[in-house]
Design a protein around this motif. Structure first.
Motif, PDB file in Angstrom:
ATOM      1  N   ARG A   5       0.905  -1.247  -0.004  1.00 32.57           N
ATOM      2  CA  ARG A   5      -0.296   0.103   0.073  1.00 32.57           C
ATOM      3  C   ARG A   5       0.878   1.351   0.069  1.00 32.57           C
ATOM      4  O   ARG A   5       1.822   1.374   0.971  1.00 32.57           O
ATOM      5  CB  ARG A   5      -0.929   0.079   1.142  1.00 32.57           C
ATOM      6  CG  ARG A   5      -1.956  -0.907   1.200  1.00 32.57           C
ATOM      7  CD  ARG A   5      -2.956  -0.639   0.126  1.00 32.57           C
ATOM      8  NE  ARG A   5      -4.147  -1.286   0.413  1.00 32.57           N
ATOM      9  CZ  ARG A   5      -5.340  -1.080  -0.367  1.00 32.57           C
ATOM     10  NH1 ARG A   5      -5.260  -0.125  -1.386  1.00 32.57           N
ATOM     11  NH2 ARG A   5      -6.490  -2.009  -0.345  1.00 32.57           N
ATOM     12  N   PRO A   6       0.625   2.132  -0.822  1.00 30.92           N
ATOM     13  CA  PRO A   6       1.522   3.337  -1.004  1.00 30.92           C
ATOM     14  C   PRO A   6       1.262   4.271   0.181  1.00 30.92           C
ATOM     15  O   PRO A   6       0.169   4.620   0.563  1.00 30.92           O
ATOM     16  CB  PRO A   6       1.141   4.095  -2.334  1.00 30.92           C
ATOM     17  CG  PRO A   6      -0.390   3.667  -2.555  1.00 30.92           C
ATOM     18  CD  PRO A   6      -0.400   2.327  -2.060  1.00 30.92           C
ATOM     19  N   THR A   7       2.036   5.448   0.237  1.00 36.46           N
ATOM     20  CA  THR A   7       1.840   6.419   0.953  1.00 36.46           C
ATOM     21  C   THR A   7       1.503   7.541   0.194  1.00 36.46           C
ATOM     22  O   THR A   7       1.392   7.887  -0.924  1.00 36.46           O
ATOM     23  CB  THR A   7       3.222   7.031   1.543  1.00 36.46           C
ATOM     24  OG1 THR A   7       3.820   6.075   2.556  1.00 36.46           O
ATOM     25  CG2 THR A   7       3.048   8.632   2.150  1.00 36.46           C
ATOM     26  N   VAL A   8       0.159   8.365   0.858  1.00 37.04           N
ATOM     27  CA  VAL A   8      -0.472   9.129  -0.134  1.00 37.04           C
ATOM     28  C   VAL A   8      -0.355  10.586   0.617  1.00 37.04           C
ATOM     29  O   VAL A   8      -0.475  10.714   1.994  1.00 37.04           O
ATOM     30  CB  VAL A   8      -2.047   9.112   0.065  1.00 37.04           C
ATOM     31  CG1 VAL A   8      -2.814  10.060  -0.656  1.00 37.04           C
ATOM     32  CG2 VAL A   8      -2.391   7.700  -0.658  1.00 37.04           C
ATOM     33  N   LEU A   9       0.375  11.551   0.016  1.00 36.62           N
ATOM     34  CA  LEU A   9       0.349  12.893   0.509  1.00 36.62           C
ATOM     35  C   LEU A   9      -0.793  13.626   0.100  1.00 36.62           C
ATOM     36  O   LEU A   9      -0.859  14.024  -1.123  1.00 36.62           O
ATOM     37  CB  LEU A   9       1.740  13.375   0.200  1.00 36.62           C
ATOM     38  CG  LEU A   9       2.154  14.689   0.723  1.00 36.62           C
ATOM     39  CD1 LEU A   9       3.523  14.901   0.794  1.00 36.62           C
ATOM     40  CD2 LEU A   9       1.624  15.995  -0.151  1.00 36.62           C
ATOM     41  N   PHE A  10      -1.726  13.924   0.908  1.00 37.89           N
ATOM     42  CA  PHE A  10      -3.133  14.768   0.637  1.00 37.89           C
ATOM     43  C   PHE A  10      -2.812  16.220   1.060  1.00 37.89           C
ATOM     44  O   PHE A  10      -2.841  16.554   1.924  1.00 37.89           O
ATOM     45  CB  PHE A  10      -4.210  14.034   1.176  1.00 37.89           C
ATOM     46  CG  PHE A  10      -5.545  14.465   0.736  1.00 37.89           C
ATOM     47  CD1 PHE A  10      -6.028  14.045  -0.511  1.00 37.89           C
ATOM     48  CD2 PHE A  10      -6.352  15.305   1.554  1.00 37.89           C
ATOM     49  CE1 PHE A  10      -7.182  14.440  -0.815  1.00 37.89           C
ATOM     50  CE2 PHE A  10      -7.600  15.883   1.189  1.00 37.89           C
ATOM     51  CZ  PHE A  10      -8.100  15.210   0.134  1.00 37.89           C
ATOM     52  N   VAL A  22      -9.231  12.008   4.392  1.00 37.73           N
ATOM     53  CA  VAL A  22      -8.090  11.070   5.231  1.00 37.73           C
ATOM     54  C   VAL A  22      -8.598  10.049   5.809  1.00 37.73           C
ATOM     55  O   VAL A  22      -8.071   9.005   5.712  1.00 37.73           O
ATOM     56  CB  VAL A  22      -7.357  12.103   5.885  1.00 37.73           C
ATOM     57  CG1 VAL A  22      -6.503  11.602   6.828  1.00 37.73           C
ATOM     58  CG2 VAL A  22      -6.520  13.176   5.290  1.00 37.73           C
ATOM     59  N   GLN A  23      -9.699  10.225   6.284  1.00 37.53           N
ATOM     60  CA  GLN A  23     -10.360   9.179   6.873  1.00 37.53           C
ATOM     61  C   GLN A  23     -10.564   8.243   6.250  1.00 37.53           C
ATOM     62  O   GLN A  23     -10.375   6.813   6.564  1.00 37.53           O
ATOM     63  CB  GLN A  23     -11.609   9.722   8.013  1.00 37.53           C
ATOM     64  CG  GLN A  23     -12.143   8.576   8.780  1.00 37.53           C
ATOM     65  CD  GLN A  23     -13.607   9.037   9.457  1.00 37.53           C
ATOM     66  OE1 GLN A  23     -13.969   9.812   9.136  1.00 37.53           O
ATOM     67  NE2 GLN A  23     -13.796   8.413  10.441  1.00 37.53           N
ATOM     68  N   ALA A  24     -11.383   8.347   5.091  1.00 34.31           N
ATOM     69  CA  ALA A  24     -11.831   7.603   4.113  1.00 34.31           C
ATOM     70  C   ALA A  24     -10.459   6.589   3.523  1.00 34.31           C
ATOM     71  O   ALA A  24     -10.318   5.263   3.410  1.00 34.31           O
ATOM     72  CB  ALA A  24     -12.409   7.879   2.958  1.00 34.31           C
ATOM     73  N   LEU A  25      -9.423   7.295   3.230  1.00 37.48           N
ATOM     74  CA  LEU A  25      -8.010   6.661   2.711  1.00 37.48           C
ATOM     75  C   LEU A  25      -7.468   5.798   3.551  1.00 37.48           C
ATOM     76  O   LEU A  25      -7.018   4.698   3.317  1.00 37.48           O
ATOM     77  CB  LEU A  25      -7.277   7.668   2.110  1.00 37.48           C
ATOM     78  CG  LEU A  25      -7.843   8.582   0.915  1.00 37.48           C
ATOM     79  CD1 LEU A  25      -6.766   9.814   0.523  1.00 37.48           C
ATOM     80  CD2 LEU A  25      -8.105   7.554  -0.316  1.00 37.48           C
ATOM     81  N   THR A  26      -7.642   6.437   4.927  1.00 32.97           N
ATOM     82  CA  THR A  26      -6.930   5.455   5.828  1.00 32.97           C
ATOM     83  C   THR A  26      -7.690   4.144   6.218  1.00 32.97           C
ATOM     84  O   THR A  26      -7.079   3.264   6.336  1.00 32.97           O
ATOM     85  CB  THR A  26      -6.838   6.346   7.343  1.00 32.97           C
ATOM     86  OG1 THR A  26      -6.200   7.356   7.151  1.00 32.97           O
ATOM     87  CG2 THR A  26      -6.331   5.534   8.465  1.00 32.97           C
ATOM     88  N   LEU A  27      -8.874   4.271   6.084  1.00 28.56           N
ATOM     89  CA  LEU A  27      -9.885   3.036   6.264  1.00 28.56           C
ATOM     90  C   LEU A  27      -9.467   1.976   5.108  1.00 28.56           C
ATOM     91  O   LEU A  27      -9.916   0.777   5.169  1.00 28.56           O
ATOM     92  CB  LEU A  27     -11.315   3.340   6.125  1.00 28.56           C
ATOM     93  CG  LEU A  27     -12.013   4.039   7.454  1.00 28.56           C
ATOM     94  CD1 LEU A  27     -13.109   4.411   7.395  1.00 28.56           C
ATOM     95  CD2 LEU A  27     -11.741   2.986   8.625  1.00 28.56           C
ATOM     96  N   GLU A  28      -9.156   2.693   3.843  1.00 23.48           N
ATOM     97  CA  GLU A  28      -8.732   1.504   2.659  1.00 23.48           C
ATOM     98  C   GLU A  28      -7.171   1.226   2.745  1.00 23.48           C
ATOM     99  O   GLU A  28      -6.916   0.426   1.935  1.00 23.48           O
ATOM    100  CB  GLU A  28      -8.683   2.455   1.307  1.00 23.48           C
ATOM    101  CG  GLU A  28     -10.121   3.024   0.950  1.00 23.48           C
ATOM    102  CD  GLU A  28     -11.062   1.830   0.655  1.00 23.48           C
ATOM    103  OE1 GLU A  28     -10.322   0.762  -0.083  1.00 23.48           O
ATOM    104  OE2 GLU A  28     -12.360   1.743   0.479  1.00 23.48           O
ATOM    105  N   GLY A  29      -6.671   1.342   4.094  1.00 24.15           N
ATOM    106  CA  GLY A  29      -5.344   0.959   4.107  1.00 24.15           C
ATOM    107  C   GLY A  29      -4.024   1.702   3.798  1.00 24.15           C
ATOM    108  O   GLY A  29      -2.856   1.290   4.012  1.00 24.15           O
ATOM    109  N   PHE A  30      -4.358   3.004   3.452  1.00 28.05           N
ATOM    110  CA  PHE A  30      -3.488   3.824   2.829  1.00 28.05           C
ATOM    111  C   PHE A  30      -2.786   4.571   4.166  1.00 28.05           C
ATOM    112  O   PHE A  30      -3.344   4.756   4.970  1.00 28.05           O
ATOM    113  CB  PHE A  30      -3.876   4.898   1.772  1.00 28.05           C
ATOM    114  CG  PHE A  30      -4.273   4.323   0.648  1.00 28.05           C
ATOM    115  CD1 PHE A  30      -3.541   3.582   0.081  1.00 28.05           C
ATOM    116  CD2 PHE A  30      -5.714   4.451   0.156  1.00 28.05           C
ATOM    117  CE1 PHE A  30      -3.785   3.064  -1.267  1.00 28.05           C
ATOM    118  CE2 PHE A  30      -6.018   4.170  -0.910  1.00 28.05           C
ATOM    119  CZ  PHE A  30      -5.257   3.403  -1.616  1.00 28.05           C
ATOM    120  N   GLU A  31      -1.509   5.015   4.134  1.00 27.90           N
ATOM    121  CA  GLU A  31      -0.810   5.724   4.980  1.00 27.90           C
ATOM    122  C   GLU A  31      -0.808   7.163   4.486  1.00 27.90           C
ATOM    123  O   GLU A  31      -0.205   7.409   3.560  1.00 27.90           O
ATOM    124  CB  GLU A  31       0.657   5.164   5.204  1.00 27.90           C
ATOM    125  CG  GLU A  31       1.379   6.105   6.414  1.00 27.90           C
ATOM    126  CD  GLU A  31       2.886   5.666   6.536  1.00 27.90           C
ATOM    127  OE1 GLU A  31       3.624   6.424   6.978  1.00 27.90           O
ATOM    128  OE2 GLU A  31       3.239   4.358   6.030  1.00 27.90           O
TER     129      GLU A  31
END
Length: 440
Positions: A5-10, A22-31
């Motif tokens: 899983r990649p890191t996402v800089l949002f 951020v909450q939705a992407l975190t629930l998808e397993g992203f950092e």
């Protein structure tokens, strides 16, 4: 998408939207690393960043397009996805033409954004893996100055250290010793290896359009064009034959070295450029017409220098270099060379090589293509060497060939040459040869 899983800089200035995404992407397993503005996000991005960037376009301070320009300067293949209001779609489309990975108009589906991040991550992972493979191939290639003498080994270590240091330097030496090759080697071994390598010949600076060629013409002026300095952005700029640089060009070059800024024709203000500068010069006082180096140039370049010796002062490397050149020409021309004759060996080992490595390479090419025709008694015009010196060089070359063929196995070399073991070890000591250097 790959298993990692990649890191996402949002980057999003709307606090409510930022927190929800951020909450939705975190629930998808992203950092996820969240930022409210482009400047703070930019400080978190390094050239080694392996994640995906998702950024709004309309933001206070630095907008998304300017942010994108900075990211592309770090790495033109970095994966950036834009989010934008409906009215900014044209800007997002233009950004995609310039290399952006995707864009979404607000409000957007998080599930679609997740898929886009996954695709961008896979592309970025492939780019990074290909770079790692290229780096591994570089390490396996024969990327060295050639030869096994102490001088050659010392130069190779110095080149590697200077390359890692990423500092300006001066490479000096007589004609034909490989100054341009060493400049390229420093670039290829440096962190800038994947960025441009641009050479500026002193002859260019004597041209009437020298300023245009070197610094370009600003986009605000008709018929705009980039100059050599701008094309080297992020990479290495080589100034060849700096002792021949005309006086009228020195002030601008000194300013470039000092500030890393240049003024394009028609521009109102200077532009910044990130380049490493390598200056190449014939050794001061070496050869007819050689001029002393300008102390101001040397001082600005930091005083770090690599002085390359002439070939005559590292004669023990000549057989190795000759073999490497011949092997390269065999591969390039898809041919098999004949055995080296006695007259050619005599020339190889006794000639003074005033043209240095360039002359040796030409001799190797002529030999590989069957053009070498050396008559006994006219192999060279240098003073004859003693029989003892010529026999010693020939003996050393024969032992080296045997070591190379036997891959450093002393027992096999002993059998091939029919030498007593003690005699063989005496010869190895005499010529500074080490069997372990030939074990592959």
């Amino acid at each position: 998408m790959t298993g990692v899983r990649p890191t996402v800089l949002f980057v999003e200035d709307d606090e409510t939207l930022r927190e929800a995404t951020v909450q939705a992407l975190t629930l998808e397993g992203f950092e996820v690393s969240a930022h409210a503005d482009a400047l703070s996000a930019l400080r978190a991005v390094t050239p080694a960043f392996a994640g995906v960037i998702v950024s709004d376009i309309r933001m206070p301070g630095m907008d998304g397009i300017a942010f994108f320009d900075h990211l592309r300067a770090l790495d033109p293949e970095m994966q950036v996805i834009f989010t934008t209001a409906h009215g900014d779609v044209a800007m997002a489309v233009e950004a995609m033409k310039n290399g952006a990975a995707d864009f979404f108009t607000k409000p957007y589906s998080v599930s679609r954004l997740v898929h886009a991040i996954g695709r961008a991550h896979d592309r970025w992972a492939l780019v990074l893996e290909n770079r790692r493979l290229r780096d591994a191939l570089r390490e396996r290639e024969h990327r060295r100055i050639g030869g096994s003498s102490q001088t050659a080994e010392r130069l190779q270590r110095l080149i590697a250290e200077v390359a890692r240091a990423d500092v300006d330097l001066v490479i000096s030496g007589p004609t034909g010793v490989g100054k341009n090759f060493v400049a390229r080697l420093v670039h290829d071994l440096s962190p800038r290896r994947d960025r441009p390598f641009v050479t500026v010949d002193a002859g260019v600076l004597m041209h009437d359009d020298a300023n245009l060629i070197l610094f370009g013409r600003d986009p605000s002026v008709a018929l705009s064009r980039s100059g050599l300095v701008e094309r080297a952005q992020g990479g290495t700029l080589v100034l060849d034959e700096i002792e021949s640089i005309p006086e009228r060009a020195k002030a601008q070059l000194l300013s470039l070295i000092d500030t890393r800024r240049f003024l394009a024709i028609g521009a109102e203000r200077p532009r910044s450029v990130d380049v490493r500068i390598i200056a190449i010069s014939r050794s001061a006082g070496e050869g007819e017409g050689a001029r002393p180096l300008d102390p101001a140039l040397l001082h600005r370049l930091g005083g770090i220098a690599i002085a390359l010796p002439d070939l005559a002062s590292r004669r023990e490397d000549i057989p190795d270099l000759f073999r490497e050149f011949v092997a390269a020409f065999e591969a390039e021309l898809e041919l098999e060379t004949s055995a080296l004759g006695e007259a050619e060996w005599r020339h190889l080992l006794s000639h003074d090589w005033p043209g240095n490595i360039r002359e040796l390479r030409t001799f190797a090419r002529n030999f590989a293509t069957g053009l070498t025709r050396i008559a006994q008694g006219s192999a060279d015009r240098a003073e004859p060497q003693s029989l003892r010196e010529m026999v010693a060089r020939f003996e050393r070359a024969v032992i080296e060939d045997a070591l190379r063929d036997a891959k450093g196995q002393v027992d096999e070399v002993q059998q091939r040459l029919s030498l007593p073991r003690k005699t063989l070890y005496d010869r190895l000591t005499k010529y500074g040869l080490r069997a372990k250097d030939y074990r592959r």
